[in-house]
Structure formats: C-alpha cells, structure tokens
Scaffold this motif. Structure first.
Motif, PDB file in Angstrom:
ATOM      1  N   TYR A  10       1.870  -1.010  -5.514  1.00 39.72           N
ATOM      2  CA  TYR A  10       2.413   0.245  -4.967  1.00 39.72           C
ATOM      3  C   TYR A  10       3.033   0.004  -3.583  1.00 39.72           C
ATOM      4  O   TYR A  10       4.161   0.432  -3.308  1.00 39.72           O
ATOM      5  N   LEU A  11       2.310  -0.728  -2.716  1.00 36.78           N
ATOM      6  CA  LEU A  11       2.827  -0.980  -1.365  1.00 36.78           C
ATOM      7  C   LEU A  11       4.085  -1.847  -1.425  1.00 36.78           C
ATOM      8  O   LEU A  11       5.063  -1.593  -0.714  1.00 36.78           O
ATOM      9  N   LEU A  12       4.071  -2.847  -2.317  1.00 40.74           N
ATOM     10  CA  LEU A  12       5.241  -3.733  -2.423  1.00 40.74           C
ATOM     11  C   LEU A  12       6.434  -2.975  -2.986  1.00 40.74           C
ATOM     12  O   LEU A  12       7.581  -3.188  -2.584  1.00 40.74           O
ATOM     13  N   ASP A  13       6.165  -2.055  -3.889  1.00 39.26           N
ATOM     14  CA  ASP A  13       7.245  -1.258  -4.473  1.00 39.26           C
ATOM     15  C   ASP A  13       7.870  -0.330  -3.431  1.00 39.26           C
ATOM     16  O   ASP A  13       9.070  -0.037  -3.493  1.00 39.26           O
ATOM     17  N   TYR A  34      12.652   0.775  -0.298  1.00 40.57           N
ATOM     18  CA  TYR A  34      13.381   0.831   0.976  1.00 40.57           C
ATOM     19  C   TYR A  34      14.549  -0.155   0.966  1.00 40.57           C
ATOM     20  O   TYR A  34      15.670   0.183   1.348  1.00 40.57           O
ATOM     21  N   GLU A  35      14.283  -1.370   0.482  1.00 38.73           N
ATOM     22  CA  GLU A  35      15.347  -2.393   0.429  1.00 38.73           C
ATOM     23  C   GLU A  35      16.521  -1.912  -0.432  1.00 38.73           C
ATOM     24  O   GLU A  35      17.671  -2.246  -0.179  1.00 38.73           O
ATOM     25  N   GLU A  36      16.200  -1.117  -1.459  1.00 41.07           N
ATOM     26  CA  GLU A  36      17.251  -0.628  -2.371  1.00 41.07           C
ATOM     27  C   GLU A  36      17.891   0.658  -1.878  1.00 41.07           C
ATOM     28  O   GLU A  36      18.721   1.254  -2.568  1.00 41.07           O
ATOM     29  N   GLY A  37      17.480   1.151  -0.714  1.00 42.66           N
ATOM     30  CA  GLY A  37      18.105   2.336  -0.130  1.00 42.66           C
ATOM     31  C   GLY A  37      17.643   3.660  -0.716  1.00 42.66           C
ATOM     32  O   GLY A  37      18.327   4.676  -0.615  1.00 42.66           O
ATOM     33  N   PRO A  73      11.492  -9.839  -0.063  1.00 46.60           N
ATOM     34  CA  PRO A  73      12.038 -10.658   1.033  1.00 46.60           C
ATOM     35  C   PRO A  73      11.773 -10.065   2.423  1.00 46.60           C
ATOM     36  O   PRO A  73      11.467 -10.798   3.364  1.00 46.60           O
ATOM     37  N   LEU A  74      11.869  -8.744   2.555  1.00 45.00           N
ATOM     38  CA  LEU A  74      11.698  -8.134   3.885  1.00 45.00           C
ATOM     39  C   LEU A  74      10.289  -8.386   4.435  1.00 45.00           C
ATOM     40  O   LEU A  74      10.126  -8.703   5.616  1.00 45.00           O
ATOM     41  N   LYS A 103      14.529   0.255  11.474  1.00 44.76           N
ATOM     42  CA  LYS A 103      15.634   0.261  10.486  1.00 44.76           C
ATOM     43  C   LYS A 103      15.979  -1.197  10.256  1.00 44.76           C
ATOM     44  O   LYS A 103      16.334  -1.908  11.191  1.00 44.76           O
ATOM     45  N   PHE A 104      15.871  -1.646   9.002  1.00 47.08           N
ATOM     46  CA  PHE A 104      16.060  -3.082   8.737  1.00 47.08           C
ATOM     47  C   PHE A 104      17.193  -3.298   7.755  1.00 47.08           C
ATOM     48  O   PHE A 104      17.443  -2.480   6.905  1.00 47.08           O
TER      49      PHE A 104
END
Ligand code: CAA
Length: 297
Positions: free
Chosen positions: A200-203, A208-211, A264-265, A296-297
């Motif tokens: 869940y945390l990784l998702d 977030y990485e996918e916007g 990756p982040l 913001k990354f």
C-alpha cells in the motif's frame, strides 16, 4: 513458566518503547545497549512519554505521577550482558540487520538462563534464520511491536516451525499482560501487517510518480476517505524511508513480486539521506516540525 523479569536488547525508538510498556505493566526490565549514551537517549524518550501519560491522568487511560516514578524505578539500563542472566524473556530490538542480530543472540545465549524465551521485534527478517544462532530454537519467537510502541495496541506473535507450543503460548499471554492485543501469525516475511501495509505504501509512491495526485492530496484522500490516522506519505516519513527501503529488499527477495519492489523515487530519497522525520526531510520537510511542508519531486 512465569515471566517476571524482562530483558530488552537495544534502547532505540522500538527498544525504549518496549521497555517502557513492560515496566508500565509491572515487570522488572533490564535494557542492554553498547554504550551508555544510547541508554541515556532512550531513557529521555521514555521519561517524555511517561510525562504525557501522567498529564493525561488515570481517568483518561494515563497514569499518576506516583506511578510514573514506580515505572522508572523498574527500569534499569546496562552495557553488561551478564545483567541479563536471570531474565525470563529477552526481546531484541537492535538494528534491522541479520548478521548483527545473529551475533547478538549468539553472544547472550550462554549468559541468559536456558529456560528463558528469546523474542525478536524484527519486522521483516526471518525469525527462523535468527534462531539458528542459538541453542534454544524451541524457545525462540517473534514479538513484533508497532511504532509508537506505548500507544499502538497490536503485537504480532510469530511462530516458527521450531517454536514449542509452550513457549509460544507463554509469549502470547505475556503480550496480553502488557495490555496489548496479540495476533497469531507465522514466520512468513512481513507477517500480517507489513504484508498488507508495505505494498500500500509503495503504491502511494507509484501513484505520485504517475501524477495521480500531490503528496498532500494523496495523504488527505486516504485520511479523510478511509479514516486512516495518517496518510501514506506521513506514515512513510514516520516509519523511516531507510527502514521501508530495507523492508522492500527483504520482501522482494522472498516473494519476487513487483508490489514489494522499491519505486525509483524511494531509492533516490534514501540515497540522498532523506530518511523522513528522523533526518528532518522525507516526503515532507520538517524544518519546522509543527508545520511539515510537502515536497515536489
Ligand atoms: N507516548 C505517550 N503519549 C503519546 C505519545 C507517546 N510516544 N505520542 C503521542 N502521544 C499522545 C499525545 O500527547 C496525545 O495525547 P492527548 O490526546 O492527551 O493530547 C495523543 O497521544 C494523540 O497524539 P497526537 O494528537 O500527537 O496525534 P494522533 O492523534 O495522530 O495520534 C498516532 C498519534 C497514535 C501515532 C496516530 O497518528 C497513529 O495511529 N498513526 C499511525 C501509526 C502507525 O500506523 N504505526 C505503525 C507503523 S508500521 C510499524 O511500526 C511496523 C513496521 O514494521 C514498519
């Protein structure tokens, strides 16, 4: 066997919390650290937490100032392994590293009385692998507490194929005597909570990485939409990004499934030394700890 005296290995965040709840439940507790300065730091944390419980008072589930004094009097810090000799249970909460844990157990196995139970607070390492370091595999279990230990009710009680029913039930009853709610689980990586929590945390990071949303919006969505006490990024910073990153390795190694692999982040943040709340920066910046600012990354 009646448990009266508890040994705790490590006086970090988890070890000090475990020592505190054991002393609060009326047990005599000896906490082992490698250096006095780590004991001092851990005991400052315990004192702070007990002050909060005393401020709340017994009518709201807290304690009296007198009880605070009694709890502290039951706690003893040491750097000498011989002081653990007469403990009935020893709970290990040192660094999450297989070799360090095995070395620690091997070094106390001949010191602590042979009837004593050895427990590990590991969140991801195989309890079965740890028990290979001692000559009492049938008296070895996992006792997995949650952060912050004084507040979180759950303890996962982990049985291995080598654990005797007698030692397991003694540990289960012990967890109840701590005022916790024990759940029974077996030695499968991640046990119950991390098996479900980590993907869940990784998702959340992948979303977030996918916007899908900003860090603040994803946190608000899960808090307000699901009634979680903390959103995933606040919780990641709270648990520690280095800790989470380590857990992803162990879980991915066990299951070989993408849902347990580090995004990756997360890897880059750990490489940059951004470990979350404890390092002052993670998904949020804690320059002012009362007002974390989302990155913001
Ligand atoms: N000791 C004593 N009291 C404490 C305390 C401590 N360490 N920390 C906070 N408190 C008290 C506060 O003083 C406050 O008391 P009052 O109500 O009397 O004012 C009360 O607890 C609530 O604290 P806060 O208002 O600061 O914050 P909150 O309501 O959000 O509760 C929380 C804090 C219990 C941590 C809650 O946010 C929560 O449950 N968060 C989720 C934590 C979680 O999921 N932990 C598991 C992490 S995973 C893990 O640990 C396992 C792993 O293997 C990685």
């Amino acid at each position: 066997m009646e448990i009266k005296k508890v040994g705790v290995l490590g006086c970090g965040l988890m070890g000090s919390g475990i020592a505190q709840v054991c002393a609060t439940a009326g047990f005599d507790v000896t906490v082992l650290e490698v250096e006095q300065k780590y004991l001092d730091k851990g005991f400052v944390g315990i004192e702070k937490s007990l002050v909060k419980f005393a401020e709340r008072g017994p009518e709201k589930g807290g304690i009296t100032p007198q009880q605070k004094g009694e709890i502290l009097a039951r706690l003893k810090g040491t750097t000498n392994k011989a002081d653990l000799a007469d403990c009935d249970i020893v709970i290990e909460a040192i660094i999450e590293n297989v070799e360090d844990k095995k070395k620690m157990y091997a070094s106390i196995d001949g010191v602590v009385k042979k009837e004593a139970i050895f427990a590990s607070n590991t969140s991801s390492i195989s309890v079965t692998e740890l028990l290979t370091s001692v000559k009492r595999p049938e008296r070895f279990i996992g006792l997995h507490f949650f952060n912050p230990v004084p507040l979180m009710k759950l303890v996962e009680v982990v049985k291995t194929i080598a654990t005797s029913a007698e030692a397991y039930e003694a540990a289960y009853e012990f967890a109840k005597r701590l005022g916790k709610v024990p759940v029974r689980t077996s030695d499968k990586t991640g046990f119950i909570v991390n098996r479900l929590l980590v993907p869940y945390l990784l998702d959340a990071i992948r979303a977030y990485e996918e916007g899908v949303g900003s860090i603040e919006d994803i946190d608000s969505a899960m808090k307000l939409g699901c009634g979680y006490p903390m959103g995933p990024f606040t919780l990641l910073d709270f648990v520690g990004l280095d800790t989470t990153y380590y857990i992803t390795h162990v879980m991915y190694d066990e299951f070989k499934e993408r849902r347990f692999a580090s995004p990756p982040l997360l890897k880059r943040m750990v490489m940059a030394g951004w470990y979350g709340r404890k390092s002052g920066r993670g998904f949020y910046d804690y320059a002012d700890p009362a007002k974390p600012v989302a990155g913001k990354f």
